[in-house]
Design an enzyme around this catalytic site. Structure first.
Site, mmCIF file in Angstrom:
data_model
loop_
_atom_site.group_PDB
_atom_site.id
_atom_site.type_symbol
_atom_site.label_atom_id
_atom_site.label_comp_id
_atom_site.label_asym_id
_atom_site.label_seq_id
_atom_site.Cartn_x
_atom_site.Cartn_y
_atom_site.Cartn_z
ATOM 1 C CB CYS A 30 -56.063 -20.300 17.302
ATOM 2 S SG CYS A 30 -54.547 -20.830 18.148
ATOM 3 C CG ASP A 74 -53.461 -17.944 26.542
ATOM 4 O OD1 ASP A 74 -54.526 -18.540 26.331
ATOM 5 O OD2 ASP A 74 -52.443 -18.128 25.870
ATOM 6 C CB SER A 75 -53.867 -22.236 28.711
ATOM 7 O OG SER A 75 -53.760 -22.165 27.308
ATOM 8 C CG HIS A 128 -50.341 -20.159 19.001
ATOM 9 N ND1 HIS A 128 -50.978 -20.179 20.214
ATOM 10 C CD2 HIS A 128 -49.125 -20.728 19.229
ATOM 11 C CE1 HIS A 128 -50.196 -20.736 21.120
ATOM 12 N NE2 HIS A 128 -49.068 -21.074 20.557
ATOM 13 C CB CYS A 148 -57.398 -18.962 27.412
ATOM 14 S SG CYS A 148 -57.443 -20.750 27.321
ATOM 15 C CD GLU A 207 -46.460 -23.539 21.127
ATOM 16 O OE1 GLU A 207 -46.073 -24.672 21.410
ATOM 17 O OE2 GLU A 207 -47.306 -22.901 21.783
#
Lengths: 275, 275
Positions: free
Chosen positions: B191, B15-16, B193, B78, B155
């Site tokens: 996504c 993943d990035s 996240h 990703c 985040e």
């Protein structure tokens, strides 16, 4: 100024992206006689995650571009570049250079009587502690507070949204709680996106606290430094609208950028900067 | 699988940044016999703003690193790399490659009866229209909705926060309003996240709508493909904890990453990937 035409200076504004447009917006009415160049390194944003060396290299190539296109005064509207690379930029520049951090801190020094200041910024700006260092040198007790949701909220177009109101209130509460020992009487907006939230901040800072908007104070300082030109220029005919250079999509810059500048954006050219 | 030890495959997850840890988290209990390598290209995130060529170059260098360290199965966790560079990754890989977009879309196809699907993702993923293309090929009518505030909210550690609840509600309302013509019965979380917001989404999707979590379905699909190894491996002693490689700060990865993985992170090594 080493301009060939001192009555009509060409001011080059550099930012990694869009935020610097709030600084340009604050400068436009204050320096009516100037010509304006704006360079947004949009292909390489955000600078926040990049190393000091990389940011310095990017920033120097950007200001060289602006100088080649006639800038005889440079405003570094990018907090990350001002934090990490101002010395390198000054060393490379052949014209005066103004950075947003030094002007913001100078304004906070002027505003604060308690010597207690809160600085709000992105996670990257706060992690660099550039404001804390500059404030400490100026004799201020500083509490830095990272507000990572504010840039996304502004870019989402939610500057007036109740969610943003709530987030700003929470961040300010947390910042004032953390800063209680310093009796802060000044809040410095250390990110060029935050001027778009100025009214939201104003609603939530405690009474008697001064809000310092770094875009505004950078514009005031730039006008002072260029002062001699203003009166001469003010009597001239209106000059052309700013010229914009961006390293990524010109269309995206135009549509997102107008919100930051508060007026239509034209004259956007795509440019490639050296790696 | 071309592993030297087919009963204990080494699975490389790329993943990035951090989001791929939700995919790893979903895989760990499903493939108990595996060894795990995770590579987060944290110094170069976000990939979203980068060109297809750059993303492909970065992703290929990342999977080469994972292969050199023994990966005999690759999961591209990703979304940006899966959207822009899966062909280049497959061409460069010597082992099977699974991407999150194809597995997400396959799961949406299986879940939807109305053929109307809403895909939520970052601005960059939505702008790539990778999900829309893959969904259209699979006969689905898709409405893509960019949700740029959700990654910053996760985040910030606000996954359970009332602000996040409100933002998710607003995004879903807007998405369902835009998708009304397609009678959507499935929402695909595009996504990595978003699995951390799964319960928030579940509170706000209309009754009868299926939520497809791409981390979850990627884990199920990986387990199917590696299936033959599982039973053999399940009888073995517990294998070592995952090994993590990151291109930026190992400390930051550890502290932020544990929230995504849902368990402590050890064995983090800083690596440099070729430009």
């Amino acid at each position: 100024l080493n301009s060939t035409n001192p009555t009509s200076p060409t001011i080059g504004v550099f930012d990694s992206g869009f935020g610097g447009l709030t600084v340009l917006r604050a400068m436009l009415p204050r320096i009516p006689g100037a010509r304006w160049l704006y360079l947004g390194d949009t292909a390489r944003l955000p600078y926040g995650a990049k190393s000091k060396q990389t940011v310095a290299r990017y920033a120097v190539s950007a200001i060289e571009y602006l100088q080649q296109h006639g800038a005889d005064f440079l405003v570094i509207a990018c907090n990350t570049a001002s934090a990490l690379a101002l010395d390198e930029i000054r060393a490379a520049a052949r014209v005066p250079v103004l950075g947003v951090i030094e002007t913001g801190v100078a304004a906070a020094v002027a505003a604060s009587r308690s010597r207690g200041v809160i600085v709000l910024g992105t996670a990257a700006t706060v992690a660099s502690h550039a404001y804390a260092r500059a404030c400490a040198q100026a004799g201020l007790n500083t509490t830095e507070k990272a507000c990572p949701l504010l840039v996304p909220l502004v870019e989402e177009g939610w500057a007036e949204h109740e969610v943003t109101d709530q987030v700003v209130r929470i961040y300010l509460e947390e910042a004032f709680a953390a800063a209680a020992g310093n009796a802060p009487d000044t809040v410095l907006l250390g990110c060029t996106h935050y001027p778009l939230l100025r009214e939201v901040f104003a609603r939530h800072v405690p009474a008697g606290v001064t809000l310092v908007d770094s875009a505004e104070v950078t514009a005031v300082r730039a006008a002072e430094l260029i002062g001699v030109s203003i009166q001469a220029a003010a009597s001239e005919a209106p000059l052309p609208a700013p010229t914009f250079f961006v390293t990524d999509s010109t269309m995206q810059f135009q549509s997102l950028g107008e919100r930051f500048l508060g007026q239509p954006i034209a004259n956007v050219t795509h440019v490639e900067l050296p790696e």
